[in-house]
Design an enzyme around this catalytic site. Structure first.
Site, PDB file in Angstrom:
ATOM      1  N   GLY A  51       0.765  -1.249   0.000  1.00  0.00           N
ATOM      2  CA  GLY A  51       0.000   0.000   0.000  1.00  0.00           C
ATOM      3  C   GLY A  51       0.792   1.293   0.000  1.00  0.00           C
ATOM      4  O   GLY A  51       0.355   2.294  -0.550  1.00  0.00           O
TER       5      GLY A  51
ATOM      6  N   GLU B 145       3.840   3.737   6.532  1.00  0.00           N
ATOM      7  CA  GLU B 145       2.594   2.998   6.279  1.00  0.00           C
ATOM      8  C   GLU B 145       1.656   3.802   5.390  1.00  0.00           C
ATOM      9  O   GLU B 145       1.744   5.035   5.333  1.00  0.00           O
ATOM     10  CB  GLU B 145       1.884   2.764   7.622  1.00  0.00           C
ATOM     11  N   ASP B 146       0.751   3.112   4.736  1.00  0.00           N
ATOM     12  CA  ASP B 146      -0.287   3.802   3.971  1.00  0.00           C
ATOM     13  C   ASP B 146      -1.393   4.297   4.896  1.00  0.00           C
ATOM     14  O   ASP B 146      -1.705   5.474   4.931  1.00  0.00           O
ATOM     15  CB  ASP B 146      -0.837   2.902   2.853  1.00  0.00           C
TER      16      ASP B 146
ATOM     17  N   ASP C 278      -5.393   1.973  10.636  1.00  0.00           N
ATOM     18  CA  ASP C 278      -6.827   1.822  10.808  1.00  0.00           C
ATOM     19  C   ASP C 278      -7.070   1.307  12.236  1.00  0.00           C
ATOM     20  O   ASP C 278      -7.010   2.081  13.180  1.00  0.00           O
ATOM     21  CB  ASP C 278      -7.318   0.859   9.718  1.00  0.00           C
TER      22      ASP C 278
ATOM     23  N   THR D 280      -2.058  -4.088  12.566  1.00  0.00           N
ATOM     24  CA  THR D 280      -0.934  -4.425  11.693  1.00  0.00           C
ATOM     25  C   THR D 280       0.340  -3.729  12.177  1.00  0.00           C
ATOM     26  O   THR D 280       1.398  -4.341  12.334  1.00  0.00           O
ATOM     27  CB  THR D 280      -1.220  -3.958  10.243  1.00  0.00           C
TER      28      THR D 280
ATOM     29  N   PHE E 162     -13.923   3.711   3.377  1.00  0.00           N
ATOM     30  CA  PHE E 162     -12.900   2.911   2.709  1.00  0.00           C
ATOM     31  C   PHE E 162     -12.394   3.667   1.494  1.00  0.00           C
ATOM     32  O   PHE E 162     -13.166   4.099   0.642  1.00  0.00           O
ATOM     33  CB  PHE E 162     -13.453   1.538   2.309  1.00  0.00           C
TER      34      PHE E 162
ATOM     35  N   ARG F  45      -4.650   0.617  -7.267  1.00  0.00           N
ATOM     36  CA  ARG F  45      -3.428   1.126  -6.631  1.00  0.00           C
ATOM     37  C   ARG F  45      -2.747   2.199  -7.478  1.00  0.00           C
ATOM     38  O   ARG F  45      -2.047   3.055  -6.962  1.00  0.00           O
ATOM     39  CB  ARG F  45      -2.423  -0.014  -6.405  1.00  0.00           C
TER      40      ARG F  45
HETATM   41  P1  IMP Z   1      -5.091  -2.106  10.508  1.00  0.00           P
HETATM   42  O1  IMP Z   1      -4.304  -3.298  10.946  1.00  0.00           O
HETATM   43  O2  IMP Z   1      -6.573  -2.270  10.797  1.00  0.00           O
HETATM   44  O3  IMP Z   1      -4.575  -0.801  11.058  1.00  0.00           O
HETATM   45  O4  IMP Z   1      -5.051  -2.098   8.942  1.00  0.00           O
HETATM   46  C1  IMP Z   1      -4.145  -1.377   8.259  1.00  0.00           C
HETATM   47  C2  IMP Z   1      -4.020  -1.870   6.834  1.00  0.00           C
HETATM   48  O5  IMP Z   1      -5.311  -2.167   6.265  1.00  0.00           O
HETATM   49  C3  IMP Z   1      -3.452  -0.742   6.004  1.00  0.00           C
HETATM   50  O6  IMP Z   1      -2.047  -0.813   5.974  1.00  0.00           O
HETATM   51  C4  IMP Z   1      -4.105  -0.952   4.676  1.00  0.00           C
HETATM   52  O7  IMP Z   1      -3.313  -1.795   3.870  1.00  0.00           O
HETATM   53  C5  IMP Z   1      -5.423  -1.628   4.974  1.00  0.00           C
HETATM   54  N1  IMP Z   1      -6.520  -0.636   4.959  1.00  0.00           N
HETATM   55  C6  IMP Z   1      -7.167  -0.090   6.003  1.00  0.00           C
HETATM   56  N2  IMP Z   1      -8.098   0.782   5.618  1.00  0.00           N
HETATM   57  C7  IMP Z   1      -8.028   0.816   4.260  1.00  0.00           C
HETATM   58  C8  IMP Z   1      -8.724   1.577   3.247  1.00  0.00           C
HETATM   59  O8  IMP Z   1      -9.596   2.415   3.498  1.00  0.00           O
HETATM   60  N3  IMP Z   1      -8.350   1.336   1.960  1.00  0.00           N
HETATM   61  C9  IMP Z   1      -7.381   0.434   1.622  1.00  0.00           C
HETATM   62  N4  IMP Z   1      -6.700  -0.284   2.529  1.00  0.00           N
HETATM   63  C10 IMP Z   1      -7.019  -0.094   3.835  1.00  0.00           C
HETATM   64 MG    MG Z   2      -3.888  -3.282   1.917  1.00  0.00          MG
END
Ligand code: IMP
Ligand code: MG
Length: 175
Positions: free
Chosen positions: A43, A98-99, A102, A106, A151, A164
């Site tokens: 990402g 990071e992208d 959320d 992760t 999203f 992407r």
């Molecule tokens: P977390 O573990 O819930 O913080 O998820 C983080 C990962 O989920 C990010 O690094 C993204 O790759 C993916 N992610 C979370 N929200 C989105 C979104 O709105 N669009 C695309 N990918 C997302």
């Molecule tokens: Mg992703």
């Protein structure tokens, strides 16, 4: 191919302004040092490329690939390291790029994994911070854009591996 309903949320110009600001902040904070920038694939690949090009300090780059299981729009918290760093990080100044943060699950896993290798410092830079969705206590040190729910795709971010390559960020309506 099914057509998703996309609404422009952050233009490439808006993104560029935030990326330049982040690069300036990092360059200022690490003045006189060398940073090891770590991209979390996939990402962050476009964000990372723009960010490191705008740094005004010496840097190295490396990559990790994580896979977190779950549905397309929600992470489960079970995180697998698919590709590890190639460079040692002991006694280095490391910035994880990071992208999106959320739930934070992760990043929390990755942070602790890298912390055990005893870097001199370890910070987090994220393009997008979805603060209201946080499930664990993890605070990015550098944040491009904060948003609430929704999203998003484009500028590296995918929905089921699509979109992407788009230069702007869109909200997927109804996702
Ligand atoms: P977390 O573990 O819930 O913080 O998820 C983080 C990962 O989920 C990010 O690094 C993204 O790759 C993916 N992610 C979370 N929200 C989105 C979104 O709105 N669009 C695309 N990918 C997302
Ligand atoms: Mg992703």
């Amino acid at each position: 191919m099914p057509q998703d309903n996309l609404k422009l949320l952050y233009s490439r110009q808006q993104i560029a302004v935030e990326v330049q600001r982040l690069a300036a902040e990092i360059s200022r904070d690490y003045q006189g040092r060398e940073v090891l920038m770590v991209a979390v694939l996939k990402g962050s690949f476009l964000f990372f490329a723009d960010l490191v090009r705008a740094l005004e300090i010496p840097s190295m780059v490396d990559f990790v690939r994580l896979a977190s299981y779950g549905s397309e729009t929600r992470s489960s918290g079970i995180v697998e390291l698919r590709k590890d760093l190639e460079l040692p990080i002991k006694d280095r100044d490391v910035v994880i790029v990071e992208d999106i943060v959320d739930s934070g699950l992760t990043l929390e896993t990755l942070y602790h994994m890298l912390e055990r290798r005893q870097p001199r410092s370890l910070k987090i830079c994220t393009l997008i911070d979805k603060r209201s969705r946080r499930e664990v206590e993890i605070e990015p040190d550098y944040v491009g854009i904060s948003m609430d729910d929704g999203f998003i795709i484009g500028y590296g971010l995918d929905f089921d591996e699509r979109y992407r390559n788009l230069p702007d960020i869109y909200l997927v309506e109804g996702a």
